[in-house]
Motif scaffolding. Structure first.
Motif, PDB file in Angstrom:
ATOM      1  N   HIS A  75     -11.370  68.982  60.397  1.00  8.73           N
ATOM      2  CA  HIS A  75     -11.898  67.767  61.019  1.00  8.73           C
ATOM      3  C   HIS A  75     -12.861  66.959  60.142  1.00  8.73           C
ATOM      4  CE1 HIS A  75     -15.288  70.441  61.976  1.00  8.73           C
ATOM      5  NE2 HIS A  75     -15.998  69.364  62.231  1.00  8.73           N
ATOM      6  N   ASP A  76     -13.567  67.616  59.233  1.00 10.50           N
ATOM      7  CA  ASP A  76     -14.539  66.884  58.400  1.00 10.50           C
ATOM      8  C   ASP A  76     -14.131  66.805  56.924  1.00 10.50           C
ATOM      9  OD1 ASP A  76     -16.278  66.190  60.463  1.00 10.50           O
ATOM     10  OD2 ASP A  76     -17.547  67.953  60.212  1.00 10.50           O
ATOM     11  N   HIS A  96     -15.663  58.994  59.226  1.00 11.52           N
ATOM     12  CA  HIS A  96     -14.981  60.158  58.657  1.00 11.52           C
ATOM     13  C   HIS A  96     -13.863  60.724  59.537  1.00 11.52           C
ATOM     14  CE1 HIS A  96     -17.630  62.229  61.462  1.00 11.52           C
ATOM     15  NE2 HIS A  96     -16.937  63.333  61.265  1.00 11.52           N
ATOM     16  N   HIS A 148     -12.812  62.813  67.616  1.00 12.78           N
ATOM     17  CA  HIS A 148     -14.089  63.540  67.564  1.00 12.78           C
ATOM     18  C   HIS A 148     -15.168  62.616  67.014  1.00 12.78           C
ATOM     19  CE1 HIS A 148     -14.295  64.466  63.160  1.00 12.78           C
ATOM     20  NE2 HIS A 148     -15.513  64.912  63.409  1.00 12.78           N
ATOM     21  N   ASP A 197     -17.398  72.296  67.171  1.00 11.21           N
ATOM     22  CA  ASP A 197     -17.878  71.652  65.947  1.00 11.21           C
ATOM     23  C   ASP A 197     -19.355  72.030  65.800  1.00 11.21           C
ATOM     24  OD1 ASP A 197     -18.518  69.930  63.909  1.00 11.21           O
ATOM     25  OD2 ASP A 197     -17.775  68.131  64.904  1.00 11.21           O
TER      26      ASP A 197
HETATM   27 FE   LIG Z   1     -17.266  65.257  62.190  1.00  9.34          FE
END
Ligand SMILES: [Fe+2]
Ligand SMILES: [Fe+2]
Length: 250
Positions: free
Chosen positions: A108-109, A120, A143, A199
């Protein structure tokens, strides 16, 4: 006869080779890397080349990548330790969540880790979109917005870290509010929401999570192109190439 080199001598020889190669090259940063440090309205001065060539391939200061790079190669050579994503993925696994959510947590990042920080979630979703189930990239994209909005039904609170990082008065842009409203009514809302729940923002610096723990999840859920990421002519192939060769002149 070749004498054995000590580690120090080898390091010095490598450094010497690098500085010789750098002497032959002109390496220019893209406007996006320097905006703010310099005014992008003014044309960037073209550095004098003094007979040198502008870099058009691999940046000698970076670790070389395999000819057909995999997702894991990008983690190893371009994304740094990625502990935050690995620990989030492990938490999702521990919570018994689906492989889609584990994979979403794992990647996800990636934009923060190796590409562009601002927006992002959108960049990461776009990078992986050709290779994952639509629900996974949808969750990653959203997200971005959902991180800012609590959801009591799953015990998700506005992160204390955000209050610390952005100040207590920070409020996201209208487009983030809009994305939140849209996501809330979507059939995949809970997938994105569970990504935000797993997260981790207070991650454990001592936890050791190896990329290889996720070999099977990635193998089953990420369609690794046989040509390598960057070379399969997918809609995001150029973005992977930019991560691999961030300083190419053109
Ligand atoms: Fe993130
Ligand atoms: Fe994150």
């Amino acid at each position: 006869m070749i004498l054995d080199m000590t580690t120090l001598e080898r390091a010095e020889a490598a450094e010497h080779a690098l500085s010789e190669e750098m002497d032959r090259l002109v390496i220019v940063k893209s406007a996006i890397y320097t905006s703010g440090e310099r005014d992008p309205r003014v044309p960037a001065p073209r550095p004098p080349d003094q007979g040198k060539h502008y870099l058009m391939g691999h940046d000698p200061r970076l670790a070389p990548m395999p000819d057909k790079p995999t997702l894991f190669d990008f983690y190893k050579y371009r994304f740094g330790p990625s502990s935050h994503m690995l620990e989030s993925a492990r938490l999702a696994q521990k919570n018994g969540l689906s492989e889609k959510i584990v994979l979403a947590c794992l990647v996800h990042d990636i934009a923060i880790a190796g590409f562009i920080r601002g927006d992002h979630g959108y960049w990461a979703a776009q990078l992986v979109e050709p290779y994952v189930d639509e629900e996974v990239s949808w969750a990653i994209r959203h997200h971005q917005a959902l991180r800012f909005f609590p959801d009591d039904s799953v015990g998700y609170r506005y992160p204390d870290l955000y209050a610390k990082l952005f100040g207590p008065d920070y409020t996201p842009e209208p487009y983030i509010h809009q994305a939140h409203r849209y996501a809330r009514d979507h059939k995949w809302y809970m997938t994105a929401r569970l990504l935000t729940v797993n997260d981790l923002y207070a991650f454990d610096p001592n936890a050791q999570v190896a990329l290889e723990e996720f070999t099977d999840v990635v193998g089953r859920n990420f369609k690794q192109p046989k040509e390598g990421l960057g070379f399969d002519a997918s809609p995001s192939a150029h973005m992977w190439r930019t991560i691999m060769w961030p300083t190419r002149y053109l």
